[in-house]
Scaffold this active site. Structure first.
Site, short mmCIF file in Angstrom:
data_model
loop_
_atom_site.label_atom_id
_atom_site.label_comp_id
_atom_site.label_asym_id
_atom_site.label_seq_id
_atom_site.Cartn_x
_atom_site.Cartn_y
_atom_site.Cartn_z
N ASP A 138 0.79 -1.28 0.12
CA ASP A 138 -0.07 -0.12 0.07
C ASP A 138 0.71 1.29 0.26
OD1 ASP A 138 -2.15 -1.75 0.15
OD2 ASP A 138 -2.07 -1.47 2.67
N LYS A 139 0.46 2.26 -0.34
CA LYS A 139 1.18 3.31 -0.63
C LYS A 139 1.79 3.85 0.73
CE LYS A 139 0.09 8.40 -0.78
NZ LYS A 139 -0.96 9.43 -0.81
#
Length: 303
Positions: A138-139
């Protein structure tokens, strides 16, 4: 064209529609969402609206997501932290806050942009938007990713992920004090029926298994290491919430009152796989990022 639906909960009442929608998916920019609204790809209660529409309770939003355009991804010089590289594979330590690959409306500043400036040879199996990418984090999760530089490597690494032979260990800090030292969460994960941008444990989901070990306990928090057996979207975040110990700083799955970290305290610290050509097992470890270390120090002081 993919269709997604979202019902406005109480906490989003009064917010602008473009802000609400861009927060649903870290790969959607506000500019992109505004364009979808102008193109009438977003309907509220069956009606077209303007970008400044203020949401009401139980508004039914339908988003018709246009097919991604095949766009040229621009190489960008970045100071990437490369842990390993040869003709077939590359291992990179992704910082917190960086998106892995571009999407329409969000074409720059991603890991792929940096990789394309670093090396011209990346596998093409996942198309122009995701060259070389065989798995994602994830970011706001930091840590190690393996990247395929050709199609042979890509197929080998994907097969290893399918066969669950890749070693993936994450460090995390969660709310609550976990009483037992070890645990395994075996609970299937699917799209959340109430919120299509979130995942949830569901009887209809895909098999998902996370093993965890307690490393240290603090007042109201626990420092753990998780090992993935499967790799579902948001798996650790969903599983830890499911057993009542959500990740600190997690804006999607954490409690309303959490520590402001700009995202979840989660770091992909260990990555191991079999080299696609040589057959040798390679394993890499990336140290905790500075913010994570500082948080641990603060928790020790408070304890």
């Amino acid at each position: 064209m993919e269709k997604m639906e979202h019902i406005i909960p109480e906490e989003q009442v009064g917010e602008r529609i473009d802000k609400v929608l861009s927060a649903l998916n870290e790969e959607w920019s506000r500019t992109q969402v505004q364009q979808w609204i102008k193109d009438e790809n977003v309907l509220v209660n069956g009606q077209k609206i303007k970008t400044n529409y203020k949401c009401s309770i139980n508004d039914q939003i339908v988003i018709n997501i246009p097919e991604p355009e095949e766009l040229d991804v621009v190489p960008e010089e970045m100071n990437l932290e490369i842990y390993y590289e040869d003709h077939d594979v590359l291992v990179v330590n992704k910082p917190k806050g960086m998106v892995v690959h571009p999407a329409p409306g969000h074409l720059t500043g991603t890991l792929v942009n940096g990789l394309m400036a670093h090396c011209k040879d990346l596998s093409g199996i996942n198309g122009v938007m995701r060259p070389g990418i065989v798995h994602r984090i994830d970011k706001d999760t930091s840590g190690l990713l393996m990247v395929a530089k050709n199609d042979l490597a890509h197929e080998s690494l994907v097969n290893q992920l399918v066969e669950k032979s890749v070693t993936r260990k994450y460090k995390a800090i969660v709310h609550g004090v976990i009483p037992h030292d070890y645990g395994t969460i075996d609970a299937p994960i699917a799209r959340d029926q109430k919120d299509r941008q979130s995942m949830a444990v569901s009887d209809n989901g895909k098999k998902a298994v996370t093993h965890f070990q307690v490393l240290e306990r603090f007042n109201d928090f626990t420092y753990i290491e998780c090992q993935l057996e499967t790799g579902r979207t948001h798996q650790i975040r969903v599983h830890m919430k499911y057993i009542g110990y959500p990740l600190v700083g997690d804006p999607k799955y954490g409690p309303r009152k959490t520590l402001e970290l700009g995202g979840q305290a989660l770091h992909a610290g260990v990555l191991g796989f079999i080299h696609p050509r040589s057959g040798d097992y390679l394993e890499f470890e990336a140290p905790l990022p500075a913010y994570f270390e500082q948080l641990l120090e603060q928790l020790k002081i408070n304890h």
